[in-house]
Structures are given as structure tokens and as C-alpha cells.
Design a protein around this motif. Structure first.
Motif, mmCIF file in Angstrom:
data_model
loop_
_atom_site.group_PDB
_atom_site.id
_atom_site.type_symbol
_atom_site.label_atom_id
_atom_site.label_comp_id
_atom_site.label_asym_id
_atom_site.label_seq_id
_atom_site.Cartn_x
_atom_site.Cartn_y
_atom_site.Cartn_z
ATOM 1 N N ARG A 118 -10.243 -34.003 -8.120
ATOM 2 C CA ARG A 118 -9.085 -33.931 -7.220
ATOM 3 C C ARG A 118 -9.319 -34.734 -5.942
ATOM 4 N N GLU A 119 -8.295 -34.737 -5.067
ATOM 5 C CA GLU A 119 -8.376 -35.482 -3.814
ATOM 6 C C GLU A 119 -9.531 -35.035 -2.936
ATOM 7 N N ASN A 120 -9.896 -33.753 -3.016
ATOM 8 C CA ASN A 120 -10.985 -33.234 -2.186
ATOM 9 C C ASN A 120 -12.367 -33.540 -2.772
ATOM 10 N N GLY A 121 -12.405 -34.248 -3.914
ATOM 11 C CA GLY A 121 -13.670 -34.605 -4.535
ATOM 12 C C GLY A 121 -14.228 -33.547 -5.466
ATOM 13 N N ARG A 122 -13.598 -32.400 -5.524
ATOM 14 C CA ARG A 122 -14.086 -31.323 -6.382
ATOM 15 C C ARG A 122 -13.711 -31.583 -7.834
ATOM 16 N N ARG A 123 -14.566 -31.105 -8.727
ATOM 17 C CA ARG A 123 -14.366 -31.308 -10.159
ATOM 18 C C ARG A 123 -13.966 -29.995 -10.818
ATOM 19 N N TYR A 124 -13.020 -30.110 -11.739
ATOM 20 C CA TYR A 124 -12.532 -28.934 -12.439
ATOM 21 C C TYR A 124 -12.536 -29.211 -13.942
ATOM 22 N N GLY A 125 -13.225 -28.349 -14.696
ATOM 23 C CA GLY A 125 -13.231 -28.506 -16.140
ATOM 24 C C GLY A 125 -14.629 -28.489 -16.710
ATOM 25 N N LEU A 126 -14.777 -29.033 -17.905
ATOM 26 C CA LEU A 126 -16.053 -29.057 -18.621
ATOM 27 C C LEU A 126 -16.863 -30.258 -18.171
ATOM 28 N N MET A 127 -17.977 -29.993 -17.463
ATOM 29 C CA MET A 127 -18.794 -31.094 -16.951
ATOM 30 C C MET A 127 -19.684 -31.692 -18.041
ATOM 31 N N GLY A 128 -20.196 -30.852 -18.944
ATOM 32 C CA GLY A 128 -21.079 -31.334 -19.997
ATOM 33 C C GLY A 128 -22.446 -31.695 -19.471
#
Length: 210
Positions: free
Chosen positions: A178-188
Motif C-alpha cells: 500500500r501507499e504506507n509501504g506496508r504489505r498485506y497478504g502471503l509473503m512466502g
């Protein structure tokens, strides 16, 4: 009048031929500099490379192409330079003469569409750069045409949907930045690689580095 028409037809045919010739290789974007058609072996003792990457020939900024060759004398690598800086297209070849990758540069930085191929001729990767930074969509494939990664960037940073697959087609990672740099979901499970001058955690196919 007939003669004028004939001349016009010839001019149209010439322009058409030139246009078609440019379209033969759509992988390479037009580079502004007109690099002299001079080929010099990269191992030439009169070639020197500065810390900033600039190349000099006989102590003068080099304009032309540095080339590397395989033991059988076939072309391995050809890199364009203008006024000492890497410009134009860097092309790498497999020993059989087929293209390994095509990478355009501008003023010493990656710029434009970079495309690579596996030994069997299938596409290995397609990246996009602007002034040295990843921009837009980056894709990679295994040699069986199976997708390996599908990444998206803005100003050299991951942004939007990021996906990676194992050779068997199973999902390895699938997340959104997202815009804030945070990641959402399956990173693996990802490995580290150097991208845009910064070590980032990505999961590309086992081949060319970005």
C-alpha cells in the motif's frame, strides 16, 4: 505528372522500409545518442574504468562499443558508451549466437524495457526502468513459460500487487504493498537480491538479476 507520382511512390516505399526496419526489434527503445560504430575488446589495455563507471580509451571518454567474446570468438557481450557513460543497448549472447538479454541504458543508468531469454528461446524476464529505478511491471518466467514473478514498482519501490510462483505453478507469495509501504497478504519465502542499488527481499526466478 506521372514522373512526380513515381518519385512520390519511391519516397513512400523508402520511408515504409525504414519504418518496418525499426519495428523488427520492438524490444529496444530508441536511445537519443548516436553511438559511433566502433568495437573494442573490453580487455584492451588502453581501456580504463573509473570508480563511477565511466569508461576511458587512451585517457579520453570513450564513445563506441566494448565487446567480449567466447573462446570460439563468437560475441558474448556488447555494451554501448557515449562520452564515457554507458548509453544505448547492452546486448548479451549465448555461445550459439542467440540473444541472452537486451538492456538499454541512458547516461549510465538502466532506462527503458529490459528483456531476457532462456537458452531455449523462451522469454526469461521483462523489466522496466526510468533513470535507473524500477518502474511499472516486472515479470519473470521459467524456461517452460511458466510464470515465476509478477511485480510492480513506483520510483524503485514495490507498490501494488506482487506475486511469485514455484516451478510447479504453486503460489509462493501473493501480497499487496500500500501507499504506507506496508504489505498485506502471503509473503512466502523470499531471498535477498540487489535491486535499484538497495538490497530488497524478493523472489525472482533462478536467473538474471534485475
Amino acid at each position: 505528372m506521372k514522373q512526380v507520382g513515381t518519385i512520390g511512390l519511391l519516397v513512400w516505399m523508402m520511408v515504409g522500409c525504414i519504418h518496418s526496419k525499426e519495428e523488427i526489434n520492438p524490444l529496444v527503445e530508441e536511445i537519443a545518442y548516436d553511438i559511433p560504430k566502433i568495437n573494442i575488446l573490453a580487455t584492451n589495455p588502453d581501456i580504463t574504468k573509473k570508480q563511477n563507471g565511466d569508461v576511458f580509451y587512451h585517457d579520453l571518454p570513450f564513445s563506441g562499443y566494448l565487446v567480449e567474446r567466447y573462446p570460439n570468438d563468437s560475441l558474448s557481450l556488447k555494451i554501448g558508451f557515449y562520452d564515457g557513460k554507458q548509453n544505448g543497448v547492452m546486448t548479451s549472447y549465448y555461445e550459439n549466437g542467440s540473444i541472452r538479454y537486451i538492456r538499454p541504458y541512458l547516461n549510465g543508468e538502466k532506462h527503458g524495457k529490459h528483456v531476457g531469454f532462456h537458452k531455449n528461446g523462451t522469454k526469461a524476464f521483462e523489466y522496466h526502468f526510468v533513470d535507473g529505478f524500477s518502474e511499472g511491471n516486472h515479470k519473470e518466467w521459467y524456461d517452460n513459460r511458466q510464470p515465476a514473478t509478477d511485480m510492480n514498482y513506483v520510483n524503485g519501490k514495490e507498490f501494488g500487487r506482487q506475486q511469485a510462483w514455484r516451478p510447479d505453478g504453486k503460489v509462493r507469495s501473493n501480497y499487496i504493498v500500500r501507499e504506507n509501504g506496508r504489505r498485506y497478504g502471503l509473503m512466502g519465502i523470499k531471498r535477498c537480491t540487489k535491486l535499484d542499488g538497495v538490497t530488497q527481499s524478493v523472489d525472482p526466478y533462478k536467473g538474471e538479476e534485475q
